[in-house]
Write an enzyme that holds these catalytic residues in place. Sequence first.
Site, PDB file in Angstrom:
ATOM      1  N   ARG A  68       0.857  -1.204   0.000  1.00  0.00           N
ATOM      2  CA  ARG A  68       0.000   0.000   0.000  1.00  0.00           C
ATOM      3  C   ARG A  68       0.885   1.243   0.000  1.00  0.00           C
ATOM      4  O   ARG A  68       1.665   1.465   0.911  1.00  0.00           O
ATOM      5  CB  ARG A  68      -0.901  -0.011   1.223  1.00  0.00           C
ATOM      6  CG  ARG A  68      -1.799   1.215   1.295  1.00  0.00           C
ATOM      7  CD  ARG A  68      -2.609   1.242   2.559  1.00  0.00           C
ATOM      8  NE  ARG A  68      -3.739   0.342   2.531  1.00  0.00           N
ATOM      9  CZ  ARG A  68      -4.456   0.025   3.612  1.00  0.00           C
ATOM     10  NH1 ARG A  68      -4.141   0.519   4.791  1.00  0.00           N
ATOM     11  NH2 ARG A  68      -5.494  -0.786   3.508  1.00  0.00           N
ATOM     12  N   ARG A 182      -4.537   3.445  17.211  1.00  0.00           N
ATOM     13  CA  ARG A 182      -5.277   2.781  16.136  1.00  0.00           C
ATOM     14  C   ARG A 182      -5.000   3.533  14.844  1.00  0.00           C
ATOM     15  O   ARG A 182      -4.277   4.521  14.831  1.00  0.00           O
ATOM     16  CB  ARG A 182      -6.773   2.865  16.502  1.00  0.00           C
ATOM     17  CG  ARG A 182      -7.690   1.822  15.899  1.00  0.00           C
ATOM     18  CD  ARG A 182      -7.370   0.425  16.373  1.00  0.00           C
ATOM     19  NE  ARG A 182      -8.436  -0.513  16.036  1.00  0.00           N
ATOM     20  CZ  ARG A 182      -8.592  -1.090  14.851  1.00  0.00           C
ATOM     21  NH1 ARG A 182      -7.763  -0.823  13.865  1.00  0.00           N
ATOM     22  NH2 ARG A 182      -9.579  -1.940  14.634  1.00  0.00           N
ATOM     23  N   LYS A 183      -5.607   3.091  13.737  1.00  0.00           N
ATOM     24  CA  LYS A 183      -5.451   3.824  12.472  1.00  0.00           C
ATOM     25  C   LYS A 183      -6.005   5.239  12.604  1.00  0.00           C
ATOM     26  O   LYS A 183      -6.788   5.536  13.501  1.00  0.00           O
ATOM     27  CB  LYS A 183      -6.156   3.082  11.347  1.00  0.00           C
ATOM     28  CG  LYS A 183      -7.666   3.123  11.432  1.00  0.00           C
ATOM     29  CD  LYS A 183      -8.348   2.319  10.326  1.00  0.00           C
ATOM     30  CE  LYS A 183      -8.207   2.958   8.968  1.00  0.00           C
ATOM     31  NZ  LYS A 183      -9.187   2.331   7.998  1.00  0.00           N
ATOM     32  N   GLY A 437     -16.869  -5.776   1.703  1.00  0.00           N
ATOM     33  CA  GLY A 437     -16.916  -7.214   1.964  1.00  0.00           C
ATOM     34  C   GLY A 437     -17.178  -7.637   3.388  1.00  0.00           C
ATOM     35  O   GLY A 437     -17.425  -8.806   3.663  1.00  0.00           O
ATOM     36  N   CYS A 442     -14.562  -0.635   4.422  1.00  0.00           N
ATOM     37  CA  CYS A 442     -13.562   0.029   3.578  1.00  0.00           C
ATOM     38  C   CYS A 442     -14.188   0.580   2.295  1.00  0.00           C
ATOM     39  O   CYS A 442     -13.728   1.568   1.748  1.00  0.00           O
ATOM     40  CB  CYS A 442     -12.458  -0.952   3.213  1.00  0.00           C
ATOM     41  SG  CYS A 442     -11.714  -1.733   4.647  1.00  0.00           S
ATOM     42  N   GLY A 443     -15.242  -0.063   1.816  1.00  0.00           N
ATOM     43  CA  GLY A 443     -15.926   0.392   0.596  1.00  0.00           C
ATOM     44  C   GLY A 443     -16.985   1.448   0.887  1.00  0.00           C
ATOM     45  O   GLY A 443     -17.737   1.821  -0.001  1.00  0.00           O
TER      46      GLY A 443
END
Length: 518
Positions: A68, A182-183, A437, A442-443
């Site tokens: 990434r 975290r992110k 998914g 994420c989508g």
Amino acid sequence: MIEATKPATSQNKFEKFKAEKDGLEVKEQLEHFAQIGWEAIDEIDREHRLKWLGVFFRPVTPGKFMMRLRIPNGILSSTQMQVLAEAVQRYGEDGNADITTRQNLQLRGIRIEDVPDIFKRFEPVGLTSVQSGMDNVRNITGSPVAGIEANELIDTRGLVRMVQDMITNNGKGNREFTNLPRKFNIAIEGGRDNSVHAEINDIAFVPAYKNGHLGFNVVVGGFFSAKRCEAAIPLNAWVLPNEEVVDLCRAILIVYREHGLRANRQKARLMWLIDEWGIDKFRAVVEEQLGRPLLPAAEKDEIDWDKRDHIGVYPQKQPGLNYVGLHIPIGRFYAQDMFELARMAEVYGSGEIRLTVEQNLIIPNIPDSRLDRFLAEPLLERFSINPAPLTRTLVSCTGSQFCNFALIETKNRALATIKALEAELELPRRVRIHWTGCPNSCGQPQVADIGLMGTKVRKNGKAAEGVDIYMGGKVGKDAHLGTCVQKGVACEDLMPVLRQLLIEQFGAKPRSEAMLSS
Ligand code: SRM
Ligand code: SF4
């Protein structure tokens, strides 16, 4: 002095291994990893710490890693695109690149033995994948038409770059910000249409006038997770579009690093800290860290347009130049496409390429005189400037082809479903369908007109792939998140459900009927 309690130290697996050895340390071990091969690498280094370098072990395709990148503001050069194309070319069918929902690129098929060489090739062209995964700040998004659109308010390119350079030490890696709880997501919007989805970022800057000066209002705490999704809330702060943006990001990141909740990873994103403290205390602690008071937010921001997708041909603010947005189906392309896109950007434009959070691509700076020839390029038959209305707005996360969290296959199914629906229905308007998914989102199904989130269902007594259906996501001005309207539809049964939704709620007509009435 504000009382800002430190969180109790916790022993969850992630905090433990981060405390034992910083993720960035594997940088020094890369050559060694390349020599011993993926199977011999210590499990935590392989499956977790390598993500600090942007190298993701894929349990679904062991030995074939995902890489990434960081593409600040989604802008890259044709030279960088060529280097990326070369990186995946060596893997044949296994090698490809996906444009992500953060205006970024992910490469597939990467072998650990090649990573040192790939990184060596990245350096001279200014590419980096550092700190792009795990408890780090993700790719920083900005307006995809920054600096080229006539109506923009603030050119976000330099600001995004400065924030990335601060966080990553100019791409070399920065231990100051490699152990966040975290992110963390940051977005800077410079236009009127909220092209970055400000509301779903941990920090977002949106243009706003204060006393006649143009700057940004700041919102904080937006995020999606399997457990909870929240839109960002106002920090009640206004900053100038200069170093003030960098300083504020830095102060918030330090406050988050020092005080963010770490015991439970399901409750570690910034909003959970804001909940615990309240926004006023959070703001006060940030001010203290910043070393100066923050100006209160401007009364209103300047987000007053519907969101655009930038697909098609548009004149730039520079007279005689145009940008062309190409639709990249489900954001995926292969080495040959990447070489071709780099060539087209060089031959017709200025060599620049841009990415959007809708997983599409823009080639800017094409003179009027070269436009027709550009539009006649064969690649535009696949990467269209005028795709059908459902195809045009389709977004999909990675899904089970490569992601081990996935409950369903997404990208290929998304494309096939949309093609089938378009064959049956005539659509009077665009309908944004997002596939994701699993509940990690994420989508971004919550920003879509119709969001489809992977789940498991029972069909004829057996486990099967299914989706929960989200609706009502609004983007652009007055953005707000959609909610779940129907749970557990088997993917097998999805077509009629979507067809009905499109007819009843979005004015679609079966093609046979549409023909009769015309
Ligand atoms: Fe994501 C984890 C893919 C955007 C929320 N995401 C993952 C992982 C890394 C899981 C894994 O290790 O397999 C996925 C990698 C799969 C693969 O092989 O591609 C993954 N996320 C993606 C991408 C590629 C989806 C896409 O197809 O575009 C996007 C990459 C963005 C980038 O360039 O950095 C991507 N992920 C997002 C977004 C959307 C956004 O940022 O606007 C979200 C929701 C927003 C947010 O984070 O608040 C998102 N991803 C997650 C989460 C849930 C986070 C949480 O707080 O719980 C996870 C799971 C986790 O972090 O534990 C996750
Ligand atoms: Fe993987 Fe789930 Fe994210 Fe899709 S939403 S990429 S399946 S983690």
